[in-house]
Design a protein around this motif. Structure first.
Motif, PDB file in Angstrom:
ATOM      1  N   MET A   1       0.915  -1.248  -0.123  1.00 51.03           N
ATOM      2  CA  MET A   1       0.058   0.002  -0.087  1.00 51.03           C
ATOM      3  C   MET A   1       0.768   1.103  -0.104  1.00 51.03           C
ATOM      4  O   MET A   1       0.514   2.251  -0.532  1.00 51.03           O
ATOM      5  N   LEU A   2       1.755   1.202   0.728  1.00 52.26           N
ATOM      6  CA  LEU A   2       2.840   2.160   0.822  1.00 52.26           C
ATOM      7  C   LEU A   2       3.427   2.609  -0.638  1.00 52.26           C
ATOM      8  O   LEU A   2       3.536   3.989  -1.007  1.00 52.26           O
ATOM      9  N   ALA A   3       3.823   1.464  -1.306  1.00 54.20           N
ATOM     10  CA  ALA A   3       4.504   1.792  -2.492  1.00 54.20           C
ATOM     11  C   ALA A   3       3.584   2.321  -3.588  1.00 54.20           C
ATOM     12  O   ALA A   3       3.783   3.190  -4.200  1.00 54.20           O
ATOM     13  N   HIS A   4       2.265   1.980  -3.346  1.00 56.31           N
ATOM     14  CA  HIS A   4       1.270   2.063  -4.331  1.00 56.31           C
ATOM     15  C   HIS A   4       0.739   3.670  -4.328  1.00 56.31           C
ATOM     16  O   HIS A   4       0.544   4.563  -5.078  1.00 56.31           O
ATOM     17  N   ALA A   5       0.560   4.107  -2.940  1.00 53.91           N
ATOM     18  CA  ALA A   5       0.368   5.204  -2.345  1.00 53.91           C
ATOM     19  C   ALA A   5       1.146   6.449  -2.955  1.00 53.91           C
ATOM     20  O   ALA A   5       0.834   7.359  -3.399  1.00 53.91           O
TER      21      ALA A   5
ATOM     22  N   VAL B   1       1.613  10.884   3.741  1.00 57.33           N
ATOM     23  CA  VAL B   1       1.641  10.614   5.274  1.00 57.33           C
ATOM     24  C   VAL B   1       1.329   9.155   5.185  1.00 57.33           C
ATOM     25  O   VAL B   1       0.150   8.657   5.167  1.00 57.33           O
ATOM     26  N   TYR B   2       2.364   8.285   5.909  1.00 55.70           N
ATOM     27  CA  TYR B   2       2.161   7.175   6.238  1.00 55.70           C
ATOM     28  C   TYR B   2       1.730   7.065   7.537  1.00 55.70           C
ATOM     29  O   TYR B   2       2.614   7.301   8.516  1.00 55.70           O
TER      30      TYR B   2
ATOM     31  N   GLN C   1       8.852  -0.162   8.285  1.00 53.33           N
ATOM     32  CA  GLN C   1       8.300   0.302   6.833  1.00 53.33           C
ATOM     33  C   GLN C   1       8.607   1.329   6.287  1.00 53.33           C
ATOM     34  O   GLN C   1       9.157   1.494   5.072  1.00 53.33           O
ATOM     35  N   VAL C   2       8.842   2.445   7.190  1.00 51.68           N
ATOM     36  CA  VAL C   2       9.342   3.650   6.392  1.00 51.68           C
ATOM     37  C   VAL C   2      10.931   3.686   6.197  1.00 51.68           C
ATOM     38  O   VAL C   2      11.460   4.302   5.160  1.00 51.68           O
TER      39      VAL C   2
ATOM     40  N   GLY D   1      13.014   9.780  11.000  1.00 57.13           N
ATOM     41  CA  GLY D   1      12.361  10.918  10.733  1.00 57.13           C
ATOM     42  C   GLY D   1      10.750  10.823  11.077  1.00 57.13           C
ATOM     43  O   GLY D   1      10.197  11.829  10.712  1.00 57.13           O
ATOM     44  N   GLY D   2      10.304   9.829  11.619  1.00 55.81           N
ATOM     45  CA  GLY D   2       8.885   9.788  11.834  1.00 55.81           C
ATOM     46  C   GLY D   2       8.489  10.074  13.457  1.00 55.81           C
ATOM     47  O   GLY D   2       9.502  10.580  13.971  1.00 55.81           O
TER      48      GLY D   2
END
Length: 420
Positions: A332-336, A347-348, A361-362, A393-394
């Protein structure tokens, strides 16, 4: 007309479903478990169920003194519920008689009404004195072990203490609404905190749509996205809509996507009450296309950060599906990211306490995409502590943060900017 017996019987049923069938309370509610109760009894059944789940370990420790043989789960749940009520100051006569009555009418276990009567009378006499000497209940091992490894034993104990206490009510205001109208405490992040148990619909500004209920931690992802008037923003996995409303209130042109038509109906109701507008789409996040100024992805996750509000989760789940969730989050992160315009941002976030669903994940995404950079500057004026900002950085939030104020949900978020 209120019926305390039926409320308690429903609470026992809900305990049977969570502890015996591994069903979440939300699933039980959706299936109609509370539908035949009047509002007062619905609230009582929910309160008794969640209180018993929070205090499960302490109830079992008190009962262990009186139960020498294996007890059927339904009977034990009656005893657990009665023990929690009695040790919290419930009137012994009313509690004991009600629990005996519930068992007496059970087709399979009615013969054990004498056991229930005898045990609960002993609990009424001796339980309250022992209750406060017992430690805060510990989370099940499947969850406690990875959280303790991630955050350390001291933080783990504090997380469990906050979980036991439950959660106050947090509210997000529409821009321009006076926070003093609601009373409560204004948190450093801007949310309004009100005592648990407050009747939401009776608060000033509810009918006018001046605010909505949203945990303080859950309110931050939309804040740090910093939506601007007229921006095209995609809100993925949007229901029940707190973040959608924040983005719409900032003046953005929001498209809210979720797979659940039922949950999106609730989102639309929230939009209607608050007078805010968004395009609502039933669909899979992975099937979305287009190009947006910003995307907010609140990815499906273990929801381990919400245990102070959902004490059923540690007992209904066992962690076996987390691997699939982690893989889905990465996809999902890659697609977003592919939907973000050059110069835009993503924003994840996840309501998880597990680093594999947040920080890791980040970190992986930053290694994968050369045009991605984490923007930690957005956290500077949001009322958070600097040591909550993570190495990549999150922002990491935990239930034990602001413990003296009632804590917050566990959450992770990162603002990822795409080079122009």
């Amino acid at each position: 007309m209120s019926d305390a017996v039926q409320a308690r019987r429903t609470a026992v049923y809900l305990l049977d479903q969570v502890l015996g069938e591994e069903r979440l309370l939300a699933e039980c509610y959706a299936a109609g478990a509370l539908d035949k109760l009047v509002p007062e009894d619905k609230a009582r059944a929910q309160r008794l169920t969640t209180q018993t789940l929070r205090e499960l370990e302490r109830a079992d420790r008190v009962l262990a003194k009186y139960l020498k043989k294996t007890t059927p789960l339904h009977v034990k749940n009656v005893l657990r519920l009665g023990t929690v009520e009695l040790c919290a100051g419930g009137a012994a006569h009313g509690v004991v008689n009600t629990m005996v009555n519930i068992i007496a009418k059970h087709k399979r276990h009615g013969a054990l009404k004498g056991l229930v009567n005898a045990v609960l009378r002993k609990v009424a006499a001796d339980g309250p004195a022992a209750w406060d000497k017992l430690r805060a209940p510990r989370l099940p091992k499947w969850l406690r072990a990875p959280l303790s490894q991630a955050w350390g034993p001291e933080a783990m104990l504090m997380i469990e203490q906050v979980q036991q206490a439950g959660a106050p009510l947090d509210i997000t205001l529409k821009p321009g609404v006076d926070p003093s109208a609601l009373g409560g405490e204004v948190l450093p992040t801007g949310s309004i905190r009100i005592a648990a148990g407050t009747q939401v619909s009776g608060l000033p500004g509810f009918e006018a749509g001046d605010w909505w209920v949203q945990d303080a931690a859950a309110a931050l992802p939309a804040q740090v996205l910093q939506a601007q008037t007229g921006e095209q923003i995609l809100d993925l996995c949007a229901a029940p809509g707190g973040k959608t409303m924040q983005l719409a209130a900032a003046g953005a042109d929001v498209t809210a996507v979720d797979t659940s038509e039922t949950r999106l109906k609730r989102l639309q109701e929230n939009l209607d009450r608050t007078g805010l507008k968004a395009k609502v789409v039933v669909g899979d996040a992975l099937a979305q296309s287009g190009s947006y100024d910003a995307v907010l992805l609140d990815a499906p996750c273990s929801a381990t950060g919400t245990i102070r509000r959902h004490p059923d989760l540690p007992h209904a789940k066992d962690g076996s599906g987390f691997g699939e969730l982690i893989d889905l989050q990465a996809r999902m992160l890659a697609h977003a990211w592919a939907l973000v315009k050059p110069g835009g941002r993503l924003v994840y976030c996840t309501c998880s306490l597990l680093p594999d669903e947040g920080e890791c994940q980040v970190e992986d995404a930053l290694d994968m995409f050369s045009d991605m950079a984490a923007d930690r500057s957005v956290f500077a004026d949001k009322g958070v502590e600097t040591d909550w900002i993570t190495e990549e950085g999150g922002l990491r939030l935990r239930p034990d943060y602001w413990a003296e104020k009632g804590g917050m949900d566990g959450f992770y978020m990162a603002v990822l900017r795409k080079s122009g």
